[in-house]
Write an enzyme that holds these catalytic residues in place. Structure first.
Site, PDB file in Angstrom:
ATOM      1  CB  CYS A  52     -41.227 116.889 -39.668  1.00 20.71           C
ATOM      2  SG  CYS A  52     -42.700 116.468 -38.722  1.00 20.71           S
ATOM      3  CB  CYS A  55     -39.656 116.395 -35.867  1.00 18.90           C
ATOM      4  SG  CYS A  55     -39.853 114.858 -36.802  1.00 18.90           S
ATOM      5  CB  ALA A  61     -46.484 127.349 -40.279  1.00 15.47           C
ATOM      6  CG  ASN A  77     -54.425 123.588 -36.383  1.00 16.17           C
ATOM      7  OD1 ASN A  77     -53.824 124.334 -37.148  1.00 16.17           O
ATOM      8  ND2 ASN A  77     -54.929 122.425 -36.747  1.00 16.17           N
ATOM      9  CG  HIS A 116     -41.132 112.088 -39.288  1.00 17.34           C
ATOM     10  ND1 HIS A 116     -41.774 113.304 -39.305  1.00 17.34           N
ATOM     11  CD2 HIS A 116     -41.217 111.596 -40.553  1.00 17.34           C
ATOM     12  CE1 HIS A 116     -42.219 113.543 -40.534  1.00 17.34           C
ATOM     13  NE2 HIS A 116     -41.900 112.526 -41.312  1.00 17.34           N
ATOM     14  CG  ASN A 156     -57.609 113.225 -41.819  1.00 12.22           C
ATOM     15  OD1 ASN A 156     -58.608 112.528 -41.913  1.00 12.22           O
ATOM     16  ND2 ASN A 156     -57.634 114.540 -41.906  1.00 12.22           N
ATOM     17  CB  SER A 164     -50.748 117.987 -44.203  1.00 14.94           C
ATOM     18  OG  SER A 164     -50.731 118.087 -42.785  1.00 14.94           O
ATOM     19  CG  HIS A 167     -44.398 113.449 -36.519  1.00 12.00           C
ATOM     20  ND1 HIS A 167     -43.074 113.732 -36.342  1.00 12.00           N
ATOM     21  CD2 HIS A 167     -44.872 113.103 -35.298  1.00 12.00           C
ATOM     22  CE1 HIS A 167     -42.756 113.574 -35.074  1.00 12.00           C
ATOM     23  NE2 HIS A 167     -43.836 113.194 -34.416  1.00 12.00           N
ATOM     24  CG  HIS A 169     -50.630 114.523 -36.617  1.00 12.10           C
ATOM     25  ND1 HIS A 169     -49.992 114.010 -37.723  1.00 12.10           N
ATOM     26  CD2 HIS A 169     -51.597 115.338 -37.088  1.00 12.10           C
ATOM     27  CE1 HIS A 169     -50.547 114.511 -38.822  1.00 12.10           C
ATOM     28  NE2 HIS A 169     -51.537 115.314 -38.469  1.00 12.10           N
ATOM     29  CD  GLN A 171     -56.087 118.352 -37.529  1.00 11.95           C
ATOM     30  OE1 GLN A 171     -56.626 119.433 -37.288  1.00 11.95           O
ATOM     31  NE2 GLN A 171     -55.823 117.947 -38.746  1.00 11.95           N
ATOM     32  CG  HIS A 303     -67.721 106.091 -36.584  1.00 12.50           C
ATOM     33  ND1 HIS A 303     -68.714 105.177 -36.849  1.00 12.50           N
ATOM     34  CD2 HIS A 303     -68.306 107.054 -35.832  1.00 12.50           C
ATOM     35  CE1 HIS A 303     -69.851 105.579 -36.296  1.00 12.50           C
ATOM     36  NE2 HIS A 303     -69.626 106.714 -35.667  1.00 12.50           N
ATOM     37  CD  GLU A 322     -70.779 104.833 -53.425  1.00 10.04           C
ATOM     38  OE1 GLU A 322     -69.683 105.118 -53.937  1.00 10.04           O
ATOM     39  OE2 GLU A 322     -70.914 104.031 -52.502  1.00 10.04           O
TER      40      GLU A 322
END
Ligand code: H2U
Ligand code: ZN
Length: 345
Positions: A52, A55, A61, A77, A116, A156, A164, A167, A169, A171, A303, A322
């Site tokens: 992860c 973690c 990356a 990020n 996690h 999200n 994705s 864990h 989190h 943004q 929201h 819609e």
């Protein structure tokens, strides 16, 4: 013609914050469902996952190693949607049908916990309060930069919302411009303050507090409700009961009482379909360009947009009519609020 919330037939409702209309079709609730169902993700049990990228102690990356953090952890990020430097030069003579503009800014990722396997709903009151303070601090720090006009904090949660990594989190994307949706809300709040001399969402909340039928939960500082104009089946609005323009303006008492409100809301969401409710959520508040430091027309709010409709495996899609005409719902906001309210005990 004004309709009461108890209307059983098709009708439409206006979103006072954006001007959008939403078609309500409560008569369709009994229709059988033979469409797609989602598979339920396996339970996560591990407190730490070696691959992860969020973690503690793990490599991301870009090769950086996360510290052994103990509560919250923020980093830039590694794949930012916004770059700090403008791309190319600005062209003043733009053809009117092909306009473009610079878009620069800052993207950060903020972990709520080193664990996690937990979600915000699993954290204790002190830990959620720390997250509320983190949101407030991140909003202030990004907003102090001269190249930032608006700070968007969002989360999200769940694979079906495109998250994705489980864990816990959120943004932050902060921009040199005002994004479209907050700009719509700002427009209407400015106009309302000018014509009524009071705040749109404060007046709205007053009326919701007396009506009661769309309220989910309140404490001394916060209200949680399903808005009159909700699009998503169990959409909610979380707002301070007193006027506050931005996250950074919350007092420490308001951060602590917000934590209480979120614990109740997220627990109710998880109980609703007996699953970790997926959602996208985010905060809307005044921009940080200095224009709203005094006498802001804004009322801060969050929201919550959960996509699930009738079980953990049946989600609502915004497709067909819609995408082409206007959003539509079958379950009324009053019915949704009653279901959530029952789960707040
Ligand atoms: P979600 O919140 O949608 O899951 O996105 C996680 C973010 O984490 C995503 O914007 C970033 C991605 O760019 N990320 C890193 O910054 N470093 C990594 O090593 C992987 C993912
Ligand atoms: Zn992790």
């Amino acid at each position: 013609m004004a309709l009461s919330a108890g209307t059983h037939g098709s009708h439409r409702r206006r979103n006072a914050l954006t001007g959008e209309w939403v078609l309500n079709s409560p008569q369709r609730l009994q229709r059988p469902w033979q469409g797609h169902t989602e598979s339920i993700a396996e339970d996560r049990v591990d407190r730490y996952v070696a691959d992860c990228y969020l973690c503690p102690g793990n490599q991301r990356a870009n090769g950086e190693v996360n510290p052994e953090y103990r509560d919250v952890f923020v980093f830039a990020n590694d794949f930012p949607a916004l770059q700090a430097e403008p791309a190319g030069t600005s062209d003043d003579a733009q053809p009117p049908l092909f306009r473009s503009d610079h878009a620069t800014g800052l993207c950060q990722v903020a972990c709520y916990s080193p664990r996690h396997d937990l979600t915000l709903a699993d954290l204790d009151h002190t830990e959620v309060t720390r997250v509320a303070r983190l949101w407030s601090d991140l909003d202030r720090e990004a907003g102090e930069r001269s190249d930032i006009h608006y700070v968007q904090i969002f989360e999200n949660r769940g694979e079906i919302m495109g998250c994705s990594n489980p864990h816990p989190h959120c943004q932050l994307w902060a921009t040199d411009h005002m994004p479209w949706l907050p700009a719509q809300e700002q427009d209407r709040q400015v106009r309302y303050l000018r014509s009524h001399g009071s705040h749109l969402l404060i007046d709205y909340l007053d009326q919701e507090l007396s009506a009661g039928e769309r309220l989910v939960w309140t404490n001394e500082e916060w209200a949680v409700l399903v808005p009159w104009w909700a699009v998503w089946p169990f959409e909610t609005l979380v707002l301070p009961r007193r006027q506050v323009a931005r996250l950074q303006d919350l007092t420490s008492d308001q951060q602590a009482t917000l934590a209480g409100a979120l614990q109740v809301l997220l627990t109710a969401y998880n109980r609703l379909f007996d699953t970790g409710m997926p959602y996208s959520m985010g905060w809307h508040g005044a921009p940080c360009d200095g224009t709203h430091d005094q006498g802001s027309p804004w009322q801060l709010h969050a929201h919550y947009y959960p996509p699930l409709l009738r079980s953990a495996t049946v989600r609502k899609f915004l497709v067909g009519y819609e995408m082409l005409a206007q959003p539509q719902r079958d379950l009324t906001p009053e019915q949704a609020a009653a279901r959530l309210r029952d789960l707040t005990g």
